[in-house]
Design an enzyme around this catalytic site. Structure first.
Site, PDB file in Angstrom:
ATOM      1  N   ALA A  21       0.815  -1.223   0.000  1.00  0.00           N
ATOM      2  CA  ALA A  21       0.000   0.000   0.000  1.00  0.00           C
ATOM      3  C   ALA A  21       0.842   1.264   0.000  1.00  0.00           C
ATOM      4  CB  ALA A  21      -0.926   0.001   1.214  1.00  0.00           C
ATOM      5  N   ARG A  26      10.890   7.141  -2.332  1.00  0.00           N
ATOM      6  CA  ARG A  26      12.335   7.256  -2.591  1.00  0.00           C
ATOM      7  C   ARG A  26      12.741   6.798  -3.991  1.00  0.00           C
ATOM      8  NH1 ARG A  26      14.486   4.422   2.712  1.00  0.00           N
ATOM      9  NH2 ARG A  26      12.306   3.794   2.780  1.00  0.00           N
ATOM     10  N   GLN A  87      -6.211  -0.469   1.983  1.00  0.00           N
ATOM     11  CA  GLN A  87      -5.868   0.294   3.178  1.00  0.00           C
ATOM     12  C   GLN A  87      -5.944   1.764   2.752  1.00  0.00           C
ATOM     13  OE1 GLN A  87      -1.752   0.304   4.361  1.00  0.00           O
ATOM     14  NE2 GLN A  87      -2.224   0.604   6.523  1.00  0.00           N
ATOM     15  N   GLY A  92       0.556   2.552   8.841  1.00  0.00           N
ATOM     16  CA  GLY A  92       1.621   1.715   9.392  1.00  0.00           C
ATOM     17  C   GLY A  92       1.470   0.246   9.042  1.00  0.00           C
ATOM     18  N   THR A  93       2.587  -0.477   9.195  1.00  0.00           N
ATOM     19  CA  THR A  93       2.602  -1.891   8.809  1.00  0.00           C
ATOM     20  C   THR A  93       1.661  -2.727   9.694  1.00  0.00           C
ATOM     21  OG1 THR A  93       4.637  -2.027  10.132  1.00  0.00           O
ATOM     22  CG2 THR A  93       4.891  -1.941   7.760  1.00  0.00           C
ATOM     23  N   GLY A 127       5.595  -6.375  -0.633  1.00  0.00           N
ATOM     24  CA  GLY A 127       5.535  -6.427  -2.090  1.00  0.00           C
ATOM     25  C   GLY A 127       6.791  -5.918  -2.762  1.00  0.00           C
ATOM     26  N   ARG A 351      11.829  -6.844 -37.669  1.00  0.00           N
ATOM     27  CA  ARG A 351      10.719  -6.282 -36.890  1.00  0.00           C
ATOM     28  C   ARG A 351       9.539  -7.261 -36.849  1.00  0.00           C
ATOM     29  NH1 ARG A 351      10.088  -1.143 -40.205  1.00  0.00           N
ATOM     30  NH2 ARG A 351       8.201  -0.965 -38.939  1.00  0.00           N
TER      31      ARG A 351
HETATM   32  C1  UD1 Z   1      10.042  -1.916   7.928  1.00  0.00           C
HETATM   33  C2  UD1 Z   1      10.202  -2.422   9.366  1.00  0.00           C
HETATM   34  C3  UD1 Z   1      11.692  -2.488   9.721  1.00  0.00           C
HETATM   35  C4  UD1 Z   1      12.409  -3.373   8.714  1.00  0.00           C
HETATM   36  C5  UD1 Z   1      12.155  -2.890   7.303  1.00  0.00           C
HETATM   37  C6  UD1 Z   1      12.704  -3.895   6.299  1.00  0.00           C
HETATM   38  C7  UD1 Z   1       8.219  -1.617  10.539  1.00  0.00           C
HETATM   39  C8  UD1 Z   1       7.684  -0.616  11.487  1.00  0.00           C
HETATM   40  N1  UD1 Z   1       9.508  -1.532  10.280  1.00  0.00           N
HETATM   41  O1  UD1 Z   1      10.525  -0.586   7.886  1.00  0.00           O
HETATM   42  O2  UD1 Z   1      11.854  -3.025  11.016  1.00  0.00           O
HETATM   43  O3  UD1 Z   1      13.797  -3.392   9.005  1.00  0.00           O
HETATM   44  O4  UD1 Z   1      10.741  -2.785   7.039  1.00  0.00           O
HETATM   45  O5  UD1 Z   1      12.558  -3.442   4.988  1.00  0.00           O
HETATM   46  O6  UD1 Z   1       7.478  -2.455  10.067  1.00  0.00           O
HETATM   47  N2  UD1 Z   1       3.065  -0.516   4.054  1.00  0.00           N
HETATM   48  C9  UD1 Z   1       1.713  -0.616   3.887  1.00  0.00           C
HETATM   49  N3  UD1 Z   1       0.892   0.155   4.645  1.00  0.00           N
HETATM   50  C10 UD1 Z   1       1.377   1.041   5.569  1.00  0.00           C
HETATM   51  C11 UD1 Z   1       2.779   1.136   5.729  1.00  0.00           C
HETATM   52  C12 UD1 Z   1       3.600   0.340   4.972  1.00  0.00           C
HETATM   53  O7  UD1 Z   1       1.235  -1.406   3.053  1.00  0.00           O
HETATM   54  O8  UD1 Z   1       0.574   1.712   6.199  1.00  0.00           O
HETATM   55  C13 UD1 Z   1       3.938  -1.366   3.247  1.00  0.00           C
HETATM   56  C14 UD1 Z   1       4.856  -0.588   2.340  1.00  0.00           C
HETATM   57  O9  UD1 Z   1       4.276  -0.424   1.065  1.00  0.00           O
HETATM   58  C15 UD1 Z   1       6.083  -1.468   2.273  1.00  0.00           C
HETATM   59  C16 UD1 Z   1       6.080  -2.200   3.597  1.00  0.00           C
HETATM   60  O10 UD1 Z   1       4.773  -2.076   4.118  1.00  0.00           O
HETATM   61  O11 UD1 Z   1       5.988  -2.436   1.250  1.00  0.00           O
HETATM   62  C17 UD1 Z   1       7.114  -1.666   4.564  1.00  0.00           C
HETATM   63  O12 UD1 Z   1       6.844  -0.314   4.907  1.00  0.00           O
HETATM   64  P1  UD1 Z   1       7.979   0.748   5.062  1.00  0.00           P
HETATM   65  O13 UD1 Z   1       7.357   2.013   5.462  1.00  0.00           O
HETATM   66  O14 UD1 Z   1       8.844   0.701   3.855  1.00  0.00           O
HETATM   67  O15 UD1 Z   1       8.762   0.176   6.328  1.00  0.00           O
HETATM   68  P2  UD1 Z   1      10.286   0.423   6.631  1.00  0.00           P
HETATM   69  O16 UD1 Z   1      10.460   1.771   7.157  1.00  0.00           O
HETATM   70  O17 UD1 Z   1      11.095  -0.007   5.483  1.00  0.00           O
HETATM   71 CA    CA Z   2      10.916  -0.412   3.176  1.00  0.00          CA
END
Ligand code: UD1
Ligand code: CA
Length: 482
Positions: A21, A26, A87, A92-93, A127, A351
């Site tokens: 989501a 970056r 979502q 957050g995750t 993903g 082609r």
């Molecule tokens: C997360 C972990 C971190 C780990 C890292 C590895 C948490 C809080 N932290 O950090 O410990 O070392 O991954 O890569 O989990 N996503 C959603 N919905 C949300 C937020 C995120 O679907 O509300 C998805 C993002 O699209 C992504 C994944 O979850 O694919 C990870 O989210 P991201 O914000 O990149 O977490 P990191 O800061 O990388």
């Molecule tokens: Ca990440």
């Protein structure tokens, strides 16, 4: 065909949740992060394919940012039992996991809260990890038997940016500390959280109910579930290449290199000679038979199929079929079929719709499009053959051009078997040249030529005796009168 992997205790109902989501800001790219192409297919397809190998009851993909595009991607992956939930806000995750489980109140009207009702064991993956392979997920589940949760971890020389794994003296995980929340000792820990987990359902649901947004990001962290369930949480350590998380263009290219190496290895193990893996690019979706030789500098893309042929050096093939014994050097070939023992190049551009029958030839600086070149027929040099069919055993002289376009419409040229087209002929379509016919060099052919006939079209030659000598005598003198 997918190779199947068996999870331990296969009788336990197992599902996976894929988080997709997030925005992926970056990457600084207009398309969703998980839609970026890595070694020939979208990142998300690599992940779903790894999951597909595990015979899961259900795969739930959490979408949000650019949700429609991500849903389309999920659909085009064609993996059974895969469903999306939305979502709406990326809170957050941990919140994303609650959405998947239907534990948020009225999050999105289309979400089905009972999707994971039967799941006893739940894998969580991101993903944006295209290098994850099914055997790593099997290792995670195997290593985590008896735990309420198990984290997949890896050791990094530079762990900056990742959550750190805190273990107790018996090796169980007590906490995951996000980079921004680490103290000096924690920051020096090299074991990091990959974001991939295996959870037992009941403890997971209970812990999700206790999540707060009490952290610097104001988000619900899935990592806090680990703290809540500790110390009944284990960790399985794998190699960094397995668990690359793509956040920027640098990591995107690095993950492509890892996948590329794996693809090449698999061909090498299967009897394909890859002369220089470092300069060979083979996308997912290509297939190459044992006995093929891939010379340096080749790009093989799309649905390209290669028999025991010799490709390269420096060939770029897309959606092209190459039969046994054919050779293709220094050429760009798209949407073509190259028959057995046919030769292409150097420097040909074939082609879409080009078909070279067995033993046919398209040589140097030849361009073809939507054209069939019959068995053993040769187009050896400097030609354009478009919207044409050429019968077997014909020779098309250097510089022959099918004039297929009148500025509005395309027309076809038909050349029979055993014909000889002299060099520098213009075949002005629509036109048909019969079997065994002969076209004199330099002709512009605008009318049909019957079988066995000669067509020649030339202006009357003019020969003036002594003219050139006089010309030189006059102009080769030192320049006096300028
Ligand atoms: C997360 C972990 C971190 C780990 C890292 C590895 C948490 C809080 N932290 O950090 O410990 O070392 O991954 O890569 O989990 N996503 C959603 N919905 C949300 C937020 C995120 O679907 O509300 C998805 C993002 O699209 C992504 C994944 O979850 O694919 C990870 O989210 P991201 O914000 O990149 O977490 P990191 O800061 O990388
Ligand atoms: Ca990440």
């Amino acid at each position: 065909m997918r190779v199947r992997y068996l999870l331990p205790q296969p009788e336990i109902h197992t599902a996976a949740v894929v988080l997709a989501a997030g925005k992926g800001s970056r990457l600084k790219s207009p398309i969703p992060k998980v839609a970026h192409i890595v070694a020939g297919r979208p990142m998300l397809h690599w992940v779903l394919d790894a999951l597909a190998a595990l015979n899961l009851d259900k795969i739930v993909v959490v979408v949000g940012h650019e949700g429609d595009q991500v849903r389309d991607l999920v659909e085009s992956a064609q993996v059974d039992n895969t469903v999306c939930v939305t979502q709406v806000e990326q809170l957050g995750t941990g919140h994303a996991m609650r959405c998947a489980l239907g534990l948020t109140n009225g999050e999105h009207p289309d979400n089905d809260p009972s999707l994971l009702a039967d799941a006893e064991r739940i894998l969580l993956v991101y993903g944006d990890g295209p290098t994850l392979s099914p055997h790593t997920l099997v290792e995670l589940v195997e290593g985590g038997q008896g735990n309420e949760a198990t984290v997949l971890t890896t050791m990094l020389d530079d762990p900056t940016g990742y959550g750190r794994i805190i273990r107790n003296t018996s090796g169980m995980v007590t906490e995951i500390v996000e980079q921004r929340d680490t103290n000096e000792t924690q920051a020096s820990i090299r074991e990091i959280n990959t974001g991939i987990y295996c959870f037992e359902r009941e403890p997971l649901v209970k812990a999700l109910g206790q999540l707060t947004t009490d952290n610097s990001q104001g988000e619900e962290y899935i990592t806090d579930v680990v703290g809540i369930l500790a110390p009944r949480v284990g960790a399985v350590v794998v190699a960094p290449d397995e668990v690359m998380g793509i956040n920027d263009q640098i990591q995107l290219a690095e993950s492509a290199a890892v996948l590329r190496t794996r693809i090449i290895r698999a061909y090498q193990e299967n009897g394909v000679a890859i002369i220089d893996p470092a300069t060979t690019y083979i996308e997912h979706g290509v297939s190459i038979e044992p006995g093929a030789v891939i010379e340096p500098g080749c790009h093989l893309r799309g649905t390209t199929r290669i028999g025991a042929a010799r490709i390269g050096p420096n060939a770029d093939l897309t959606d092209t079929t190459v039969e046994d014994g054919a050779t293709i050097t220094y050429s760009v070939v798209t949407g073509a079929t190259i028959g057995a023992d046919a030769t292409v190049g150097p420097f040909a551009h074939l082609r879409p719709g080009t078909v070279l029958a067995p033993k046919a030839k398209a040589g140097g600086f030849v361009e073809t499009k939507n054209a069939t070149i019959g068995e053993g027929s040769k187009v050896p040099h400097l030609s354009y053959i478009g919207d044409a069919s050429i019968g077997a055993g014909s020779n098309i002289g250097a510089g022959t051009i099918t004039c297929n376009y009148n500025g509005y419409k395309k027309f076809r040229t038909t050349v029979g078997e055993g014909t000889f087209i002299g060099s520098d002929s213009m075949l002005i379509a629509p036109v048909t040249i019969g079997n065994g016919a002969y076209v004199g060099a330099g002709s512009a052919v605008a009318t049909d030529v019957p079988d066995g006939a000669l067509y020649i079209e030339r202006a009357q030659p003019v020969v003036k005796d002594g003219w050139a000598s006089k010309f030189h005598a006059r102009y080769a003198k030192p320049d006096t009168d300028q």
